[in-house]
Design a protein around this motif. Sequence first.
Motif, short mmCIF file in Angstrom:
data_model
loop_
_atom_site.label_atom_id
_atom_site.label_comp_id
_atom_site.label_asym_id
_atom_site.label_seq_id
_atom_site.Cartn_x
_atom_site.Cartn_y
_atom_site.Cartn_z
N ILE A 84 0.86 -1.18 0.00
CA ILE A 84 0.00 0.00 0.00
C ILE A 84 0.89 1.23 0.00
O ILE A 84 1.77 1.36 0.85
N ARG A 85 0.67 2.13 -0.97
CA ARG A 85 1.43 3.38 -0.98
C ARG A 85 0.83 4.31 0.06
O ARG A 85 -0.38 4.50 0.13
N ILE A 86 1.68 4.85 0.90
CA ILE A 86 1.23 5.76 1.94
C ILE A 86 1.33 7.16 1.39
O ILE A 86 2.39 7.62 0.98
N GLY A 87 0.20 7.83 1.36
CA GLY A 87 0.13 9.17 0.80
C GLY A 87 0.37 10.24 1.84
O GLY A 87 1.22 10.10 2.72
N ASN A 88 -0.43 11.28 1.76
CA ASN A 88 -0.24 12.43 2.64
C ASN A 88 -1.04 12.35 3.93
O ASN A 88 -1.18 13.34 4.63
N LEU A 89 -1.58 11.19 4.24
CA LEU A 89 -2.35 11.04 5.47
C LEU A 89 -1.41 10.85 6.66
O LEU A 89 -0.31 10.35 6.53
N ARG A 90 -1.91 11.24 7.82
CA ARG A 90 -1.15 11.05 9.06
C ARG A 90 -1.39 9.63 9.57
O ARG A 90 -2.39 9.00 9.22
N PRO A 91 -0.51 9.11 10.41
CA PRO A 91 -0.74 7.78 10.97
C PRO A 91 -2.09 7.65 11.68
O PRO A 91 -2.76 6.64 11.56
N ILE A 92 -2.53 8.70 12.38
CA ILE A 92 -3.82 8.65 13.06
C ILE A 92 -4.96 8.49 12.05
O ILE A 92 -5.96 7.84 12.33
N ASP A 93 -4.81 9.07 10.86
CA ASP A 93 -5.83 8.93 9.82
C ASP A 93 -6.00 7.47 9.42
O ASP A 93 -7.12 6.99 9.23
N TYR A 94 -4.90 6.75 9.31
CA TYR A 94 -4.98 5.33 8.94
C TYR A 94 -5.63 4.52 10.06
O TYR A 94 -6.39 3.59 9.79
N LEU A 95 -5.36 4.88 11.30
CA LEU A 95 -6.01 4.20 12.42
C LEU A 95 -7.52 4.42 12.37
O LEU A 95 -8.30 3.49 12.55
N LEU A 96 -7.94 5.64 12.09
CA LEU A 96 -9.37 5.93 12.02
C LEU A 96 -10.02 5.30 10.80
O LEU A 96 -11.19 4.90 10.85
N ILE A 97 -9.28 5.16 9.71
CA ILE A 97 -9.80 4.42 8.55
C ILE A 97 -10.03 2.97 8.93
O ILE A 97 -11.06 2.38 8.59
N VAL B 137 -10.05 -3.02 16.29
CA VAL B 137 -9.59 -1.63 16.42
C VAL B 137 -10.45 -0.90 17.45
O VAL B 137 -9.93 -0.16 18.29
N TYR B 138 -11.75 -1.12 17.42
CA TYR B 138 -12.64 -0.51 18.41
C TYR B 138 -12.24 -0.94 19.82
O TYR B 138 -12.14 -0.11 20.73
N ARG B 139 -12.01 -2.21 20.01
CA ARG B 139 -11.63 -2.71 21.34
C ARG B 139 -10.30 -2.13 21.79
O ARG B 139 -10.11 -1.79 22.95
N LEU B 140 -9.34 -2.02 20.87
CA LEU B 140 -8.04 -1.45 21.23
C LEU B 140 -8.18 0.01 21.65
O LEU B 140 -7.53 0.46 22.60
N LEU B 141 -9.04 0.76 20.95
CA LEU B 141 -9.21 2.17 21.27
C LEU B 141 -10.00 2.39 22.55
O LEU B 141 -9.76 3.36 23.27
#
Length: 96
Positions: free
Chosen positions: A21-34, A79-83
């Motif tokens: 997966i190419r990582i674009g201009n998103l922040r790491p937190i954005d990927y977590l929320l995705i 992811v929900y449980r981790l958060l």
Amino acid sequence: MIIKLRRVGSDYYAEVNGVVIRIGNLRPIDYLLIALAYGLGTRYMDRYGADEYMVNCEVVNYEIRCMANCGGSEDRCLVYRLLTRGGLTLRCLTRS
């Protein structure tokens, strides 16, 4: 599961289970929320036959605040449980 992060020139790529997966201009937190929206959304859409799912989140300092429709199976989303309950452990290795 091994996740590899690579840099090729000025671009970053993540490899997860052989999928690159190419990582674009998103922040790491954005990927977590995705990942959160994907985990919750697929269950919700499957249950209610919806074609769209939205999670509204804001990051305030070191806290994430989200609102979304729930279908009752959120505990099945890792992811929900981790958060909401914690459970992620990272052991830092010394650099050699």
